[in-house]
Design an enzyme around this catalytic site. Structure first.
Site, PDB file in Angstrom:
ATOM      1  N   ALA A   1     -27.627 -24.263  43.036  1.00 14.33           N
ATOM      2  CA  ALA A   1     -27.296 -23.632  41.752  1.00 14.33           C
ATOM      3  C   ALA A   1     -27.744 -24.531  40.611  1.00 14.33           C
ATOM      4  O   ALA A   1     -27.692 -25.762  40.723  1.00 14.33           O
ATOM      5  CB  ALA A   1     -25.793 -23.397  41.667  1.00 14.33           C
TER       6      ALA A   1
ATOM      7  N   LYS B   1     -28.671 -16.423  37.580  1.00 15.07           N
ATOM      8  CA  LYS B   1     -27.295 -16.922  37.411  1.00 15.07           C
ATOM      9  C   LYS B   1     -26.932 -16.877  35.933  1.00 15.07           C
ATOM     10  O   LYS B   1     -27.601 -17.487  35.093  1.00 15.07           O
ATOM     11  CB  LYS B   1     -27.228 -18.359  37.948  1.00 15.07           C
TER      12      LYS B   1
HETATM   13  C1  LIG Z   1     -22.318 -30.988  48.719  1.00 19.79           C
HETATM   14  C2  LIG Z   1     -23.420 -30.996  47.720  1.00 19.79           C
HETATM   15  C3  LIG Z   1     -23.703 -29.841  46.977  1.00 19.79           C
HETATM   16  C4  LIG Z   1     -24.700 -29.841  46.008  1.00 19.79           C
HETATM   17  N1  LIG Z   1     -24.920 -28.724  45.253  1.00 19.79           N
HETATM   18  C5  LIG Z   1     -25.796 -28.784  44.226  1.00 19.79           C
HETATM   19  C6  LIG Z   1     -26.015 -27.672  43.373  1.00 19.79           C
HETATM   20  O1  LIG Z   1     -25.454 -26.593  43.548  1.00 19.79           O
HETATM   21  N2  LIG Z   1     -26.864 -27.832  42.345  1.00 19.79           N
HETATM   22  C7  LIG Z   1     -27.538 -28.993  42.118  1.00 19.79           C
HETATM   23  O2  LIG Z   1     -28.275 -29.105  41.129  1.00 19.79           O
HETATM   24  N3  LIG Z   1     -27.416 -30.024  42.964  1.00 19.79           N
HETATM   25  C8  LIG Z   1     -26.555 -29.962  43.986  1.00 19.79           C
HETATM   26  N4  LIG Z   1     -26.414 -31.029  44.817  1.00 19.79           N
HETATM   27  C9  LIG Z   1     -27.279 -32.189  44.648  1.00 19.79           C
HETATM   28  C10 LIG Z   1     -28.655 -31.909  45.255  1.00 19.79           C
HETATM   29  O3  LIG Z   1     -28.540 -31.559  46.601  1.00 19.79           O
HETATM   30  C11 LIG Z   1     -29.519 -33.153  45.117  1.00 19.79           C
HETATM   31  O4  LIG Z   1     -29.455 -33.635  43.816  1.00 19.79           O
HETATM   32  C12 LIG Z   1     -30.943 -32.833  45.429  1.00 19.79           C
HETATM   33  O5  LIG Z   1     -31.064 -32.198  46.655  1.00 19.79           O
HETATM   34  C13 LIG Z   1     -31.794 -34.064  45.402  1.00 19.79           C
HETATM   35  O6  LIG Z   1     -31.589 -34.848  46.525  1.00 19.79           O
HETATM   36  P1  LIG Z   1     -32.566 -36.065  46.726  1.00 19.79           P
HETATM   37  O7  LIG Z   1     -33.968 -35.565  46.775  1.00 19.79           O
HETATM   38  O8  LIG Z   1     -32.232 -37.095  45.714  1.00 19.79           O
HETATM   39  O9  LIG Z   1     -32.131 -36.660  48.127  1.00 19.79           O
HETATM   40  P2  LIG Z   1     -32.374 -36.117  49.629  1.00 19.79           P
HETATM   41  O10 LIG Z   1     -32.414 -34.648  49.710  1.00 19.79           O
HETATM   42  O11 LIG Z   1     -31.363 -36.829  50.471  1.00 19.79           O
HETATM   43  O12 LIG Z   1     -33.821 -36.640  50.004  1.00 19.79           O
HETATM   44  C14 LIG Z   1     -34.044 -37.982  50.342  1.00 19.79           C
HETATM   45  C15 LIG Z   1     -35.464 -38.138  50.843  1.00 19.79           C
HETATM   46  O13 LIG Z   1     -35.716 -39.512  51.068  1.00 19.79           O
HETATM   47  C16 LIG Z   1     -36.277 -39.672  52.334  1.00 19.79           C
HETATM   48  N5  LIG Z   1     -35.941 -41.010  52.816  1.00 19.79           N
HETATM   49  C17 LIG Z   1     -34.718 -41.584  52.888  1.00 19.79           C
HETATM   50  N6  LIG Z   1     -34.814 -42.838  53.393  1.00 19.79           N
HETATM   51  C18 LIG Z   1     -36.138 -43.040  53.624  1.00 19.79           C
HETATM   52  C19 LIG Z   1     -36.880 -44.120  54.124  1.00 19.79           C
HETATM   53  N7  LIG Z   1     -36.296 -45.269  54.541  1.00 19.79           N
HETATM   54  N8  LIG Z   1     -38.224 -43.981  54.232  1.00 19.79           N
HETATM   55  C20 LIG Z   1     -38.849 -42.833  53.845  1.00 19.79           C
HETATM   56  N9  LIG Z   1     -38.181 -41.776  53.354  1.00 19.79           N
HETATM   57  C21 LIG Z   1     -36.844 -41.880  53.242  1.00 19.79           C
HETATM   58  C22 LIG Z   1     -35.704 -38.549  53.169  1.00 19.79           C
HETATM   59  O14 LIG Z   1     -36.497 -38.290  54.284  1.00 19.79           O
HETATM   60  C23 LIG Z   1     -35.739 -37.424  52.142  1.00 19.79           C
HETATM   61  O15 LIG Z   1     -37.038 -36.873  52.112  1.00 19.79           O
HETATM   62  C24 LIG Z   1     -25.448 -31.019  45.815  1.00 19.79           C
HETATM   63  C25 LIG Z   1     -25.213 -32.156  46.581  1.00 19.79           C
HETATM   64  C26 LIG Z   1     -24.207 -32.161  47.527  1.00 19.79           C
HETATM   65  C27 LIG Z   1     -23.966 -33.393  48.344  1.00 19.79           C
END
Ligand SMILES: Cc1cc2nc3c(=O)[nH]c(=O)nc-3n(C[C@H](O)[C@H](O)[C@H](O)COP(=O)(O)OP(=O)(O)OC[C@H]3O[C@@H](n4cnc5c(N)ncnc54)[C@H](O)[C@@H]3O)c2cc1C
Length: 504
Positions: free
Chosen positions: A54, A82
């Site tokens: 969302a 939304k």
């Molecule tokens: C319960 C929950 C509900 C959520 N709901 C919402 C919502 O409704 N709206 C919203 O805006 N946000 C929401 N979020 C937040 C949202 O999911 C994240 O902000 C978004 O997905 C970004 O995540 P990220 O890319 O930072 O991390 P991740 O998705 O965790 O990606 C991390 C990446 O790093 C890589 N990686 C990790 N370690 C290494 C390594 N050592 N070497 C190489 N690669 C590595 C992984 O493979 C992956 O590709 C929610 C979060 C949670 C926990």
């Protein structure tokens, strides 16, 4: 080549391929237009957090800047529209209110905002009705319809705004295609070692589990909660905000959906937190965000299973988090974007927004190879302020509840951050919503949650208690606005039909 060109950043390494990684890669590729080599490293073995569906209206700006059309976006991400969030049971069981995107009512006169009239009417004991009655977004949302806001300021439909629900995994995949088409190289592998310069502490290179080493000048840490670069290697530190927002776990589960999606998110209060319902084209996203001091994972999962609509599409996924922020978001030549930068519960769908604004701020303050510390200082100053304002707005939802469970009773006792205490005091005393103009959530949002949670001022501000301008009684004006709002959905398509028409 000018001397200035000599110092330009020529090589950027992004570690992490979740929403944060691919949003960063796409935006940098678009903005830098091939003037720097961009490499993204991700590990399929580690995977992504896999939730986050969302958003809030500024996401549209992100897509527009990348030149992504709304029809492509909605088709590729199985998205829906939304219009805001319904908060069910947040004051007490059986009551609800809506936080709309957009604003309330219509402008009556230049010096008195609409809501002053509504507050005056309410405090005078008159019968203007609920605040929700004066938001066209809720009227349209609850009718299951959707239309884009009118550009004609005389129409109440011009008061609407909108964001999206979408499948974040599909969004990342779409942005990957976008970024790769613009020259971003993707490297599969797990970063095992990060080399820091012995004197400066700058990152020089990262080494993968298969022994390959990648050097770079600017590193963007998008590795999720773990923060492989910003924390594990650089030990930047984390500021824990659990004393304000104690929820520290979530259990998420998608369910099937036969009906057309509704154009709004629902957040339902539960004994130890709250539950989201996010309708997409092909499924409904559900999850229970809770604090494990008040409910075990087993109880949380059972609550979720008992309350979702539709059939589960997969086993529930349990997640843990610590609310807070990295002490520095930009440290030396490393910028943390996404969950590696910090996390606040998704109550107002702000995480993807923080990613977007982190990227936009990085582009505005883009460094050269000298990495002036002033750039990092400014980036950190602005980002801290943004995080703190969002934190306070989230906390506002909890503090005036009238629920009976221990979690909710304890939330009423939380010691407020100074700025939130100041804002509450101003509203309670004089009906003033004191924002500094740089808030992500504007006056309509604060009003929605304040009034929704039952916080009312002692008196209405300004001239609103008097007869309106041009001699039209306030009650009559309110009634005219209400009539226009009630009529608004009539001219709009059913939300499902709108989507089908859009994606062809
Ligand atoms: C319960 C929950 C509900 C959520 N709901 C919402 C919502 O409704 N709206 C919203 O805006 N946000 C929401 N979020 C937040 C949202 O999911 C994240 O902000 C978004 O997905 C970004 O995540 P990220 O890319 O930072 O991390 P991740 O998705 O965790 O990606 C991390 C990446 O790093 C890589 N990686 C990790 N370690 C290494 C390594 N050592 N070497 C190489 N690669 C590595 C992984 O493979 C992956 O590709 C929610 C979060 C949670 C926990």
């Amino acid at each position: 080549m000018t001397p200035q060109d000599d110092t330009q950043i020529r090589s950027i390494v992004i570690v992490g391929g979740g929403s944060a990684g691919w949003m960063t890669a796409a935006a940098l590729a678009n903005a830098l237009g091939g003037s720097a080599k961009i490499t993204l490293i991700e590990s399929e073995a580690i995977g992504t957090v896999g939730v986050g569906e969302a958003t809030i209206p500024p996401i549209r700006l992100f897509n527009t800047r990348l030149g992504i059309s709304e029809s492509d976006f909605i088709r590729e991400t199985k998205g829906s529209f939304k219009l805001g969030i319904e908060f069910a049971g947040w004051t007490r069981e059986g009551e609800s209110y809506f936080h709309p995107f957009g604003s309330y009512g219509a402008d009556f006169d230049v010096h008195t905002p609409f809501h002053h009239y509504w507050l005056a009417d309410r405090l005078n004991g008159a019968q203007a009705g609920r605040l929700d009655d004066y938001t066209v977004s809720w009227e349209v949302a609850k009718s299951g319809r959707f239309g884009r806001p009118s550009r004609d300021p005389r129409q109440v439909q011009s008061r609407m705004d909108y964001a999206y629900h979408f499948d974040a995994t599909l969004y990342a995949a779409y942005l990957r295609r976008y970024a790769e088409a613009r020259g971003v190289s993707r490297v599969e592998g797990k970063v095992e070692h990060v080399s820091l310069h012995a004197e400066t502490g700058f990152i020089e290179s990262v080494t993968l589990d298969d022994g390959r080493t990648l050097v770079g000048q600017l590193f963007v840490d998008c590795t999720g909660f773990i923060g492989v670069l910003i924390e594990r290697a650089m030990q930047t530190g984390y500021e824990d905000w659990s004393r304000w927002l104690p929820a520290n776990r979530a259990v998420a589960m998608a369910t099937s959906s036969d009906a057309d999606p509704l154009p709004y998110t629902r957040s339902t209060a539960r004994a130890a937190g709250w539950q989201w319902r996010i309708p997409l084209q092909h499924r409904t996203g559900n999850g229970y965000v809770y604090c494990d001091r008040y409910a075990s994972p087993e109880i949380a999962e059972a609550t979720l299973r008992d309350t979702v609509e539709g059939e589960p599409l997969a086993e529930p996924k349990h997640l843990r988090f610590v609310t807070g922020r990295r002490k520095q978001f930009w440290n030396r030549n490393c910028v943390a974007v996404g969950l590696s930068a910090g996390f606040m519960e998704p109550l107002e769908s702000t995480s993807l927004h923080l990613i977007q604004f982190g990227i936009m701020r990085l582009l505005t303050l883009f460094p050269d190879q000298t990495f002036s510390p002033t750039l990092a200082e400014e980036y950190n100053r602005l980002t801290v302020a943004e995080y703190e304002r969002i934190r306070d707005f989230l906390l506002l939802h909890y503090i005036a509840n009238d629920r009976d469970e221990p979690f909710w009773r304890d939330m009423r006792q939380v010691e407020l951050p100074d700025e939130l205490a100041f804002k509450l005091e101003h509203f309670r005393r004089a009906g003033i919503i004191s924002l500094d103009g740089r808030e992500l959530f504007g006056k309509p949002s604060w009003l929605a949650v304040l009034v929704g949670q039952g916080v009312l001022p002692e008196r209405a501000p300004g001239l609103a208690g008097r007869a309106g301008e041009r001699g039209i009684p306030v009650a009559e004006r309110l009634s005219q606005v209400r009539q226009a709002i009630v009529a608004a959905p009539g001219g709009m398509a059913r939300h499902g039909d709108f989507i089908r028409e859009l994606i062809g």
